[in-house]
Structure formats: C-alpha cells, structure tokens
Scaffold this motif. Sequence first.
Motif, PDB file in Angstrom:
ATOM      1  N   HIS A  12      -0.240   0.717  -6.254  1.00 26.76           N
ATOM      2  CA  HIS A  12      -1.054   1.341  -5.202  1.00 26.76           C
ATOM      3  C   HIS A  12      -0.170   2.207  -4.307  1.00 26.76           C
ATOM      4  O   HIS A  12       1.053   2.053  -4.278  1.00 26.76           O
ATOM      5  N   ILE A  14       0.217   4.073  -0.298  1.00 28.32           N
ATOM      6  CA  ILE A  14      -0.153   3.998   1.115  1.00 28.32           C
ATOM      7  C   ILE A  14      -0.357   5.420   1.618  1.00 28.32           C
ATOM      8  O   ILE A  14       0.564   6.249   1.562  1.00 28.32           O
ATOM      9  N   GLN A  90      -2.894  -0.420   7.260  1.00 35.71           N
ATOM     10  CA  GLN A  90      -2.392   0.400   6.172  1.00 35.71           C
ATOM     11  C   GLN A  90      -3.562   0.821   5.296  1.00 35.71           C
ATOM     12  O   GLN A  90      -4.337  -0.028   4.852  1.00 35.71           O
ATOM     13  N   THR A  92      -4.616   1.883   1.871  1.00 37.47           N
ATOM     14  CA  THR A  92      -4.077   1.872   0.514  1.00 37.47           C
ATOM     15  C   THR A  92      -5.099   2.411  -0.480  1.00 37.47           C
ATOM     16  O   THR A  92      -6.304   2.404  -0.232  1.00 37.47           O
ATOM     17  N   ASN A 173       6.130   4.401  -2.340  1.00 32.20           N
ATOM     18  CA  ASN A 173       4.702   4.578  -2.635  1.00 32.20           C
ATOM     19  C   ASN A 173       3.934   5.121  -1.433  1.00 32.20           C
ATOM     20  O   ASN A 173       2.742   4.864  -1.278  1.00 32.20           O
TER      21      ASN A 173
END
Length: 312
Positions: A12, A14, A90, A92, A173
């Motif tokens: 994933h 962010i 966050q 995601t 990420n």
Amino acid sequence: MIRERNVTEITHFILLGFSDLPKLLTLLFIAFLLIYITTVTWNLCLIILIKMDSHLHTPMYFFLGNLSFIDICYVTSTVPKMLSGFYQEQQTITVMGCAIQYFAFSLMGLSESCVMTAMAYDRYAAICSPLLYSSIMSPTLCVRMVLGCYTAAFSGSLPQFCAILRLYFCGPNIIDNFFCDIPQLLNLSCTDTFLSRVILAIITMIFGVTNAILIVISYVYIVLAILKITSAKGRSKAFNTCASHLTAVTLFYMSGVIVYLSSGTGSSSHLDRFGSVFYSVLIPMLNPLIYSLRNKEIKDALKKLPKKKGCC
C-alpha cells in the motif's frame, strides 16, 4: 511470478495530500468539497439541458455533452478519495487501488483530449465548409467519433495500467500528492522502469502531441477561413463559435504540460501538487462555465426551462 528478494514488498501507499498544511485542512476540505459539488452539478445540468432542448441537438453540443460526462468522471476519479483522507491520520491506498485510480484518471484524461480534438474538427467543418456542414457532421459520424475517442483512450490507458501492475515496490511508499499519478509511481519503483517510461512516452506522443497538432492544424484552417470573411460582424460571429473551445483546449494542454515538465525536472513537489489540482480538479469545473458564459444558444435554452426545473 514469485520474486526472490531480501526486501519487503510494499502492498500500500501513503498519500500525503495536504497533510503538510494542517492549519488549512478545514478550509481546503470545504473548498474541494464545494468545487466537487459544483463541478458535478454544472456538468450534469449541462448534459440535461442539451438533452431537453431540441435546438441543442447538434454535433457541437453532442460533443459538449460527452465532454461534461468525461469531466464528471475525471474529477470523481480523484477528489472523493482525497476528501475521505483529510482527517485521517494516514490516507492509504493499496497498490492495486492505486493502479485502478490511475487507470480511471488516465482514461478520462485521454478521452478528454480526444473529444477536444473531435470538437476542433467540428468547428473546422462548421466554418470552412458551412454549406456541407450538415452532411459532413452527420449523427452517425458524430457517434462513431465519440466511440472512437473512448476506444482510443481505453487502448492508451490499458498498457499503462498493465505496466504499473508489473512494477515492484519495496519502499519508500509515500506519494507526495493527493492521488496516484504515474511519475511518482515510477520514481518509487524498485524495478527497472524503462519499459513503463517508454510506454508513457509513446502514449504522451500519440495522444498529447498528435492531438495538439491536429487541433493546431484545424485552427490554422479556421483562422484562414475567418480572414476571408469580409464583414467584421461575420468574422466576430465565426470567432465566437471557436473562442470557448480554444480557451478550454489551451487551459487543458498548458496545465498538463507544465505539471509533467516540472515533474521531469525534479522541481518543487508543492508546485506539482497545486498544478495537479488545477488540471485535474479546477478545469473540469471551469469547462461548463467557459462553454456557457458567452453562448447565446445555451442562455436561450436556460430561459426556456420552467422555473421549477431550473437546477442550473
């Protein structure tokens, strides 16, 4: 295919969005929510207006209705996800979700580019061959042109989608943007991105450069035809039929070029982000306004609507 690696595969991303502006989050959330609602409402009303008024059942408004539909999908591919993450610690998105979001975004962007090119040809036919316009721009041809636009856009978006799925991500990420755009994804990949960059360059050349050249050629002929008109009133009327389209095309292409050139030169990510806001969020809102402000036919159609149906 099983990858033997000593690093953990990223599943994933962010999305930073506007998290670096905590004091402005509430204001930005309200602004983007209003922009999204306004964009969907204006474009939907324009589609309904074109459908309801028989005087607007012409090739130009057929293309404009499709452009409004594309703009609704275009802004919906990014803004709802962005709004949902404003107050999350966050935000995601999975790698697959990121690829799907970019596919939808790319599909709508390429469709818009193709439809704008079709609209340029429509204006060329209307001004350069006014007596043959009805026979040239037949309903059958218009439908085929729009279907061709969507098919071409799908054909251009699918290879990019497949290229993203072939990438391997092992960290970091973090995407410093509010949606998944391909330049950031290529920079985050741990594998060779040469093929993906070649595909992106080819798609950009085919859809961006080729469509831009076709639009320029159309307008060269249009300008030459307008200059041959003897009366000032006739020249003004001919120019007004193209002014809205020319404005929309200029905004669309210039903003996209600036953002992707700045991404390639490694300039400020803040500039990239706010540039992305302009071409992916603001332009879909501005398009119906650009095409309606100086358009007498749309104004007349609005006046004919019963007030109880006056959603616009």
